[in-house]
Scaffold this active site. Structure first.
Site, PDB file in Angstrom:
ATOM      1  N   HIS A  26      -1.438   0.034  -2.950  1.00  0.00           N
ATOM      2  CA  HIS A  26      -2.548   0.994  -2.914  1.00  0.00           C
ATOM      3  C   HIS A  26      -3.399   0.801  -1.648  1.00  0.00           C
ATOM      4  O   HIS A  26      -3.698   1.752  -0.928  1.00  0.00           O
ATOM      5  CB  HIS A  26      -3.446   0.879  -4.146  1.00  0.00           C
ATOM      6  N   GLU A  55     -10.931   8.087  -1.805  1.00  0.00           N
ATOM      7  CA  GLU A  55      -9.924   7.844  -2.840  1.00  0.00           C
ATOM      8  C   GLU A  55      -9.227   9.109  -3.343  1.00  0.00           C
ATOM      9  O   GLU A  55      -8.027   9.096  -3.580  1.00  0.00           O
ATOM     10  CB  GLU A  55     -10.545   7.109  -4.038  1.00  0.00           C
ATOM     11  N   HIS A 110      -4.457   3.483   1.993  1.00  0.00           N
ATOM     12  CA  HIS A 110      -5.641   3.623   2.844  1.00  0.00           C
ATOM     13  C   HIS A 110      -5.374   3.554   4.346  1.00  0.00           C
ATOM     14  O   HIS A 110      -6.062   4.206   5.119  1.00  0.00           O
ATOM     15  CB  HIS A 110      -6.660   2.510   2.513  1.00  0.00           C
ATOM     16  N   SER A 157      -1.101   7.158  -3.159  1.00  0.00           N
ATOM     17  CA  SER A 157      -0.397   5.951  -3.612  1.00  0.00           C
ATOM     18  C   SER A 157       0.060   6.074  -5.061  1.00  0.00           C
ATOM     19  O   SER A 157       0.574   5.117  -5.630  1.00  0.00           O
ATOM     20  CB  SER A 157      -1.282   4.707  -3.417  1.00  0.00           C
TER      21      SER A 157
HETATM   22 FE    FE Z   1      -8.767   2.305  -2.843  1.00  0.00          FE
END
Ligand code: FE
Ligand code: PHE
Length: 296
Positions: free
Chosen positions: A131, A177, A136, A196
Site C-alpha cells: 500500500h 488516499e 503512494h 492499491s
Molecule cells: Fe496510505
C-alpha cells in the site's frame, strides 16, 4: 487504538530512531515476501490501465515498481530524489501525527516495511509496504503532487496546534488516499487507497453505489469517512494544479473558523451546494448494513 509509543515499538524494533524510522533490512525479505509483492503488482497491472491517471501510471512505470519484488528504499529514493526531492523511509507501523507531518514537511514518505501474507491479499489492518510504496510513491514523482504532500505536512503541524486535525485528516483521506480526477477520457483514480486495492479500483469508478462529487475544500473537510469498507463518496478534482491552489496556496485560518461552526456531514450525505457527478444509489452500503454481502 494500538499503542504507538516509541517504547512499545522498541520491543520488536530495538533500533528504532527518535523519528520512528527503522532500517528497511531489504536483504532480509524472503522469496515468498517478494513473490507476494509481484502477485499484488501483477494483479493491479491488469486493472489500472484506463482506470488510474496518467501521472500514477507513468510514475509506476518509470520507478519500476510493478515487478521485481519489494523495492529497496535506498535505491528507490535515489531515483525519486532526482525527480522531486522525496525519499522513502521505513517505519514499523502507524506513527504519531506530529511525527508523520514532520516527515512529510521534509519530503520523507514513511512506509511500512512489512508485507501482508499470501492468504490475506485483500485484508489489511495496517498499511503495509505494498500500500505505502506501490500506492503512494508513483504520485510522488509528479512535481505538483509532490509539492501538495509536503505542504500538507506543514499544514498538519499547524492544524494540530489549532485543534483542527480531524478536519485536515479528511482532506488527506479524500485526496491522497481516495481521490479521483476528471480527464478528457473520463474519471481516473489517483488515490493510494484505491490504486492499491483490486476491488476498490473497480468499485470507485464503476459501481453505481457511491456518490461522486466535485471537490470543494470545505465540503470535503466536513465529511466523515469510513476506514473499514469501500467509501460512500469520492471527491473528484479537475487537475493537480487546482488541488494545490485550493489547499497549499490558501490560508486555512478562516477556513478552520468557518468549519468550527458547521456540522459534520455523514459519509453518504449530499449537500445542497454539491456539484454531483454521480448520485450514488448507496445500494452497496445498505446491503452491507443489512449483512447481505461478504466480509471486507
Ligand atoms: Fe496510505
Ligand atoms: N494552506 C494550508 C494552511 O494554511 C496548509 C495546507 C497545505 C493544507 C496543503 C493542506 C494541503 O494551513
Amino acid at each position: 487504538m494500538a499503542d504507538i509509543s516509541l517504547e512499545s515499538y522498541r520491543a520488536d524494533y530495538p533500533d528504532i530512531a527518535g523519528d520512528y524510522t527503522v532500517p528497511q533490512r531489504w536483504a532480509a525479505y524472503t522469496d515468498e515476501e517478494h513473490a507476494v509483492w509481484d502477485l499484488l503488482g501483477q494483479r493491479q497491472a491488469r486493472l489500472l490501465p484506463g482506470r488510474a491517471c496518467e501521472a500514477f501510471l507513468s510514475g509506476l512505470e518509470s520507478l519500476g515498481l510493478q515487478a521485481g519484488g519489494i523495492p529497496d528504499f535506498e535505491r528507490l529514493s535515489e531515483v525519486l530524489t532526482a525527480r522531486t526531492g522525496w525519499r522513502i523511509v521505513a517505519v514499523p507501523g502507524l506513527v504519531p501525527d506530529d511525527v508523520f507531518f514532520e516527515h512529510l514537511a521534509n519530503r520523507r514518505f514513511p512506509a511500512g516495511r512489512f508485507i501482508r501474507r499470501r492468504d490475506q491479499l485483500d485484508y489489511l489492518q495496517e498499511p503495509d509496504v505494498f500500500h505505502d510504496v506501490f500506492g503512494h510513491v508513483p504520485m510522488l514523482a509528479h512535481p505538483v503532487f509532490a509539492d501538495y504532500l509536503q505542504a500538507y505536512g506543514e499544514g498538519g503541524l499547524r492544524a494540530q496546534g489549532l485543534g483542527m486535525l480531524p478536519q485536515l485528516a479528511r482532506l488527506y483521506w479524500y485526496t491522497v488516499e481516495f481521490g479521483l480526477l476528471t480527464t478528457t477520457q473520463g474519471l481516473r483514480i489517483y488515490g493510494a487507497g484505491i490504486v492499491s486495492s483490486a476491488s476498490e479500483s473497480v468499485f470507485a469508478l464503476e459501481d453505481a453505489s457511491p456518490h461522486r462529487v466535485a471537490f470543494a475544500l470545505e465540503r470535503v473537510m466536513r465529511t466523515r469517512y469510513r476506514i473499514d469498507d469501500f467509501q460512500q463518496v469520492y471527491f473528484v478534482i479537475e487537475n493537480f494544479e487546482q488541488l494545490l491552489r485550493q489547499t497549499a496556496e490558501r490560508d486555512f485560518g478562516p477556513v478552520y473558523q468557518r468549519l468550527a461552526r458547521l456540522d459534520d456531514l455523514a459519509p453518504d450525505a449530499l449537500a445542497a451546494e454539491d456539484q454531483v457527478l454521480h448520485h450514488g444509489t448507496q445500494a452497496y452500503a445498505r446491503a452491507r448494513r443489512a449483512g447481505l454481502t461478504g466480509t471486507a
